[in-house]
Design a protein around this motif. Sequence first.
Motif, PDB file in Angstrom:
ATOM      1  N   ASP A   1       0.967  -1.280  -0.189  1.00  0.00           N
ATOM      2  CA  ASP A   1      -0.118   0.311  -0.355  1.00  0.00           C
ATOM      3  C   ASP A   1       0.943   1.217  -0.332  1.00  0.00           C
ATOM      4  OD1 ASP A   1      -1.410   2.328   2.310  1.00  0.00           O
ATOM      5  OD2 ASP A   1      -2.977   1.231   1.392  1.00  0.00           O
ATOM      6  N   ASN A   2       0.317   1.972  -0.711  1.00  0.00           N
ATOM      7  CA  ASN A   2       0.951   3.639  -0.965  1.00  0.00           C
ATOM      8  C   ASN A   2       0.171   4.493  -1.082  1.00  0.00           C
ATOM      9  OD1 ASN A   2       3.076   5.795   0.081  1.00  0.00           O
ATOM     10  ND2 ASN A   2       2.666   5.944  -2.316  1.00  0.00           N
ATOM     11  N   ARG A   3      -0.327   5.524   0.449  1.00  0.00           N
ATOM     12  CA  ARG A   3      -1.716   6.202   0.970  1.00  0.00           C
ATOM     13  C   ARG A   3      -2.215   5.654   0.027  1.00  0.00           C
ATOM     14  NH1 ARG A   3       1.433  11.556  -1.812  1.00  0.00           N
ATOM     15  NH2 ARG A   3       3.661  11.875   0.202  1.00  0.00           N
TER      16      ARG A   3
ATOM     17  N   GLY B   1      -3.521   3.305  -1.790  1.00  0.00           N
ATOM     18  CA  GLY B   1      -3.641   2.549  -3.390  1.00  0.00           C
ATOM     19  C   GLY B   1      -2.838   1.226  -3.181  1.00  0.00           C
TER      20      GLY B   1
ATOM     21  N   ILE C   1       4.304  -1.176  -5.521  1.00  0.00           N
ATOM     22  CA  ILE C   1       3.922  -0.305  -4.358  1.00  0.00           C
ATOM     23  C   ILE C   1       3.290   0.653  -4.821  1.00  0.00           C
ATOM     24  CG2 ILE C   1       4.202   1.530  -2.547  1.00  0.00           C
ATOM     25  CD1 ILE C   1       5.920  -0.859  -2.013  1.00  0.00           C
ATOM     26  N   GLY C   2       2.005   0.908  -3.949  1.00  0.00           N
ATOM     27  CA  GLY C   2       1.138   2.023  -4.954  1.00  0.00           C
ATOM     28  C   GLY C   2      -0.345   1.608  -5.251  1.00  0.00           C
TER      29      GLY C   2
ATOM     30  N   LEU D   1       6.239   1.875  -9.430  1.00  0.00           N
ATOM     31  CA  LEU D   1       5.689   2.796  -8.374  1.00  0.00           C
ATOM     32  C   LEU D   1       4.849   3.294  -9.686  1.00  0.00           C
ATOM     33  CD1 LEU D   1       8.159   4.858  -7.081  1.00  0.00           C
ATOM     34  CD2 LEU D   1       7.264   3.207  -5.260  1.00  0.00           C
TER      35      LEU D   1
END
Length: 174
Positions: free
Chosen positions: A109-111, A113, A130-131, A148
């Motif tokens: 997860d990233n923020r 997402g 990631i994300g 990313l």
Amino acid sequence: MIHFLADLRSKQALYEQYGERCSLLRAVFTDGTSANALYRLQAALARIGLAPLALLPHWVNKVVNGCVIGVRAQFGPGFVLIHPVGVVINSAVRGGRDVRLESGVVIGDNRGGVPVLGDGVFVGSGAKVIGGVCVGKGARIGANAVVLHDVPAGATAVGIPARVLAPKRADGAT
């Protein structure tokens, strides 16, 4: 149980691509199979509403295999943990059929997402995805890459941050 059998058959196919026959029994005793079995057990328990009980195989996987896969992570049939040590997958991650992961892979997860992996995706050792990215069908992520951004279907992504390599032309030129 049906998905786990498909996982074993996918593992057989992985080993047989190197030219040597691989029995189902051999696939059972190769590295990563216990991590796959524990993941499938925790996923089944979560699916039938026993998420608290699913934490037991989750914990055993972490202790025995060094592998942490979120209780609600979902992968289609044919999922293979080639080497499970150091694999960390967020609970909200979704993966298609025949996803294959090497050791040290992080999918997280990233923020808010989380990644979505298409069918037939391979993620090399130490790679991070990631994300809120989408990794397309048949894509390959190179070892230690940090993904990313989206990776198109059939593409290969390498580097930090990951970049998509230009496809090879049929005449050998790039």
